[in-house]
Motif scaffolding. Structure first.
Motif, PDB file in Angstrom:
ATOM      1  N   VAL A 274      61.051  67.740  76.619  1.00 20.31           N
ATOM      2  CA  VAL A 274      62.091  66.746  76.348  1.00 20.31           C
ATOM      3  C   VAL A 274      63.409  67.468  76.080  1.00 20.31           C
ATOM      4  CG1 VAL A 274      62.906  65.017  74.688  1.00 20.31           C
ATOM      5  CG2 VAL A 274      60.521  64.978  75.478  1.00 20.31           C
ATOM      6  N   THR A 275      64.504  66.912  76.599  1.00 20.02           N
ATOM      7  CA  THR A 275      65.855  67.412  76.311  1.00 20.02           C
ATOM      8  C   THR A 275      66.641  66.313  75.611  1.00 20.02           C
ATOM      9  OG1 THR A 275      65.860  68.870  78.247  1.00 20.02           O
ATOM     10  CG2 THR A 275      67.994  68.298  77.299  1.00 20.02           C
ATOM     11  N   VAL A 276      67.271  66.681  74.483  1.00 21.26           N
ATOM     12  CA  VAL A 276      68.090  65.729  73.733  1.00 21.26           C
ATOM     13  C   VAL A 276      69.499  66.296  73.647  1.00 21.26           C
ATOM     14  CG1 VAL A 276      68.352  64.405  71.614  1.00 21.26           C
ATOM     15  CG2 VAL A 276      66.059  65.080  72.384  1.00 21.26           C
ATOM     16  N   TYR A 277      70.466  65.554  74.220  1.00 25.90           N
ATOM     17  CA  TYR A 277      71.834  66.057  74.288  1.00 25.90           C
ATOM     18  C   TYR A 277      72.624  65.744  73.019  1.00 25.90           C
ATOM     19  CZ  TYR A 277      71.202  67.569  79.076  1.00 25.90           C
ATOM     20  OH  TYR A 277      70.766  68.232  80.204  1.00 25.90           O
ATOM     21  N   SER A 278      73.822  66.293  72.948  1.00 24.55           N
ATOM     22  CA  SER A 278      74.586  66.375  71.705  1.00 24.55           C
ATOM     23  C   SER A 278      74.847  65.015  71.050  1.00 24.55           C
ATOM     24  CB  SER A 278      75.924  67.076  71.955  1.00 24.55           C
ATOM     25  OG  SER A 278      76.660  66.384  72.930  1.00 24.55           O
ATOM     26  N   ASN A 279      74.740  65.044  69.711  1.00 25.15           N
ATOM     27  CA  ASN A 279      75.086  63.907  68.844  1.00 25.15           C
ATOM     28  C   ASN A 279      74.190  62.691  69.026  1.00 25.15           C
ATOM     29  OD1 ASN A 279      77.342  65.258  67.598  1.00 25.15           O
ATOM     30  ND2 ASN A 279      78.439  64.956  69.520  1.00 25.15           N
ATOM     31  N   ALA A 280      73.019  62.884  69.625  1.00 23.94           N
ATOM     32  CA  ALA A 280      72.046  61.794  69.693  1.00 23.94           C
ATOM     33  C   ALA A 280      71.335  61.681  68.344  1.00 23.94           C
ATOM     34  CB  ALA A 280      71.032  62.047  70.804  1.00 23.94           C
ATOM     35  N   SER A 281      71.072  60.448  67.918  1.00 22.12           N
ATOM     36  CA  SER A 281      70.330  60.188  66.682  1.00 22.12           C
ATOM     37  C   SER A 281      69.041  59.456  67.033  1.00 22.12           C
ATOM     38  CB  SER A 281      71.161  59.337  65.717  1.00 22.12           C
ATOM     39  OG  SER A 281      72.293  60.059  65.261  1.00 22.12           O
ATOM     40  N   ILE A 282      67.919  60.091  66.756  1.00 25.57           N
ATOM     41  CA  ILE A 282      66.601  59.509  67.025  1.00 25.57           C
ATOM     42  C   ILE A 282      65.949  59.294  65.673  1.00 25.57           C
ATOM     43  CG2 ILE A 282      64.396  59.826  68.195  1.00 25.57           C
ATOM     44  CD1 ILE A 282      65.806  61.720  70.128  1.00 25.57           C
ATOM     45  N   LEU A 283      65.727  58.033  65.305  1.00 24.63           N
ATOM     46  CA  LEU A 283      65.378  57.702  63.928  1.00 24.63           C
ATOM     47  C   LEU A 283      64.074  56.925  63.832  1.00 24.63           C
ATOM     48  CD1 LEU A 283      68.921  56.519  62.759  1.00 24.63           C
ATOM     49  CD2 LEU A 283      67.975  58.840  62.696  1.00 24.63           C
ATOM     50  N   GLY A 284      63.284  57.245  62.816  1.00 22.35           N
ATOM     51  CA  GLY A 284      62.050  56.524  62.535  1.00 22.35           C
ATOM     52  C   GLY A 284      60.845  57.182  63.175  1.00 22.35           C
ATOM     53  N   ARG A 285      59.666  56.656  62.860  1.00 23.18           N
ATOM     54  CA  ARG A 285      58.420  57.202  63.399  1.00 23.18           C
ATOM     55  C   ARG A 285      58.202  56.632  64.795  1.00 23.18           C
ATOM     56  NH1 ARG A 285      56.208  61.936  62.318  1.00 23.18           N
ATOM     57  NH2 ARG A 285      53.932  61.954  62.385  1.00 23.18           N
ATOM     58  N   ILE A 286      59.004  57.110  65.726  1.00 19.05           N
ATOM     59  CA  ILE A 286      58.907  56.680  67.115  1.00 19.05           C
ATOM     60  C   ILE A 286      58.516  57.880  67.970  1.00 19.05           C
ATOM     61  CG2 ILE A 286      60.597  54.856  66.755  1.00 19.05           C
ATOM     62  CD1 ILE A 286      62.674  56.628  68.152  1.00 19.05           C
ATOM     63  N   THR A 287      58.108  57.614  69.188  1.00 19.80           N
ATOM     64  CA  THR A 287      57.670  58.688  70.086  1.00 19.80           C
ATOM     65  C   THR A 287      58.563  58.740  71.318  1.00 19.80           C
ATOM     66  OG1 THR A 287      55.363  58.484  69.378  1.00 19.80           O
ATOM     67  CG2 THR A 287      55.763  59.566  71.489  1.00 19.80           C
ATOM     68  N   HIS A 290      56.877  62.587  76.957  1.00 20.64           N
ATOM     69  CA  HIS A 290      57.117  63.889  77.581  1.00 20.64           C
ATOM     70  C   HIS A 290      58.003  63.770  78.821  1.00 20.64           C
ATOM     71  CE1 HIS A 290      54.261  63.105  80.899  1.00 20.64           C
ATOM     72  NE2 HIS A 290      53.464  62.562  79.971  1.00 20.64           N
ATOM     73  N   ASP A 291      58.704  64.851  79.108  1.00 20.50           N
ATOM     74  CA  ASP A 291      59.584  64.945  80.284  1.00 20.50           C
ATOM     75  C   ASP A 291      60.706  63.899  80.276  1.00 20.50           C
ATOM     76  OD1 ASP A 291      58.193  67.078  82.112  1.00 20.50           O
ATOM     77  OD2 ASP A 291      56.592  65.776  81.400  1.00 20.50           O
ATOM     78  N   SER A 292      61.155  63.526  79.085  1.00 16.76           N
ATOM     79  CA  SER A 292      62.254  62.568  78.974  1.00 16.76           C
ATOM     80  C   SER A 292      63.568  63.293  78.718  1.00 16.76           C
ATOM     81  CB  SER A 292      61.987  61.574  77.838  1.00 16.76           C
ATOM     82  OG  SER A 292      60.908  60.721  78.146  1.00 16.76           O
ATOM     83  N   VAL A 293      64.667  62.603  79.000  1.00 14.76           N
ATOM     84  CA  VAL A 293      66.008  63.101  78.712  1.00 14.76           C
ATOM     85  C   VAL A 293      66.735  62.034  77.903  1.00 14.76           C
ATOM     86  CG1 VAL A 293      68.238  63.798  79.659  1.00 14.76           C
ATOM     87  CG2 VAL A 293      66.126  64.513  80.793  1.00 14.76           C
TER      88      VAL A 293
END
Length: 326
Positions: A274-287, A290-293
């Motif tokens: 998985v790639t997460v680009y700048s200033n993204a906020s991923i919050l909580g018990r979430i999933t 795989h292979d996501s952007v």
């Protein structure tokens, strides 16, 4: 027109009176505040450990981190040796010093152990500390293996990296991950306080905040890194890349009947590749499958399946000129 300032000198004995008065005022202030601050306040007593043992030393913990770096990256953080025989000698010296320092700091940290109900003797505390220190030493080969996968991931993901040495010497992610992987192992061993000191040392230096309880797999990279936050119950798979400003945080908190916050899983699960680009906020018990952007500046509070592409709306060019539209 020229202005001149004239000072009328005081008599010599008047200077003496002024100095004497100032010293007396200062001495009284010192005595008054020492008397107040020397007393244990009720709140201070409630926050102190029950024992009177010495507290952990941040400076000693810094030395421990330095020793681990010289053991794991011996050619970079100590003089390069011509062969493995001499190299083993220096690593052995550092290992013995590490065992001594770590045992002492773990012993001092054990007074913060919340699961230790019964009082223990000093000998029992040091026996436990030595056992934990030895267990940490046994984990160093695996910590080294994981860190070299992080070096490889950072090198592969950044075309600006000319060689592995620059990644090890200069990249904030390697400083942070060395601290984190040490701290995570100590956290797994249930060593109190010391893991958090180690990760906060890296946080203050790099701006990357990783809780020692987070679980991070192999080949992990953070490009740039400033402002990244990874919460305690986060789970990150293999070959995951983050950029600056990413938050893997909690969305909300659960409380017991008395209103106390519960330490339950509350941070995201990031699967492999998985790639997460700048200033993204991923919050909580979430999933995050795989292979996501996950694109930049995204606010995400729901799970997404594998191979997802989560992007913000494209910017609209309205043709503003000369400040129009501001």
């Amino acid at each position: 027109m020229v202005f001149r300032l004239f000072f009328v000198p005081l008599p010599p004995n008047r200077y003496k009176d002024l100095v004497t008065m100032d010293k007396k005022t200062m001495n009284d202030a010192v005595k008054r505040n020492v008397a107040q601050l020397s007393k244990y306040s009720e709140k201070e007593v409630s926050m102190m450990p029950a024992t009177e043992a010495p507290l952990p030393s941040v400076e000693m913990v810094k030395q421990i981190v330095t020793l681990v770096k010289s053991i794991i990256f011996p050619d970079y953080f100590q003089k390069r040796q011509p062969d493995e025989m001499i190299r083993s000698y220096y690593i052995g010296v550092h290992m013995e010093e590490l065992l001594t320092l770590l045992t002492k700091q773990i012993a001092h940290g054990l007074q913060f152990c919340e699961d230790c109900d019964k009082p223990r003797t000093k000998a029992e505390v040091y026996d436990e500390a030595e056992r934990l220190a030895v267990a940490f030493l046994d984990a160093l080969p695996e910590i080294k293996r994981l860190l070299y996968t992080d070096v490889q991931a950072m090198f592969d993901n950044d075309p600006a990296a000319p060689n592995y040495g620059e990644v090890i010497f200069c990249y904030p992610v390697m400083n942070t991950m060395t601290h984190y992987r040490m701290a995570h192992k100590l956290h797994e061993l249930k060593v109190p306080v010391i893991p958090r000191i180690i990760t906060e040392l890296a946080h203050s230096k790099t701006g990357i905040d990783i809780h020692p309880g987070a679980q991070i797999g192999e080949y992990f990279s953070i490009d740039h890194g400033t402002g990244v936050v990874i919460g305690e119950t986060t789970i990150i798979g293999n070959h995951v890349s983050l950029y600056q400003g990413v938050t893997l945080g909690a969305k909300s908190f659960k409380y017991d009947e008395q209103g106390n916050m519960l330490n339950v899983p509350r941070h995201p699960i990031i699967e492999d590749n998985v790639t997460v680009y700048s200033n993204a906020s991923i919050l909580g018990r979430i999933t995050i499958g795989h292979d996501s952007v996950i694109g930049g500046n995204i606010w995400l509070t729901h799970s997404v399946p594998p191979y997802s592409r989560i992007l913000q709306s494209k910017a609209i060019d309205a043709g503003f000129q000369d400040g129009a539209g501001i």
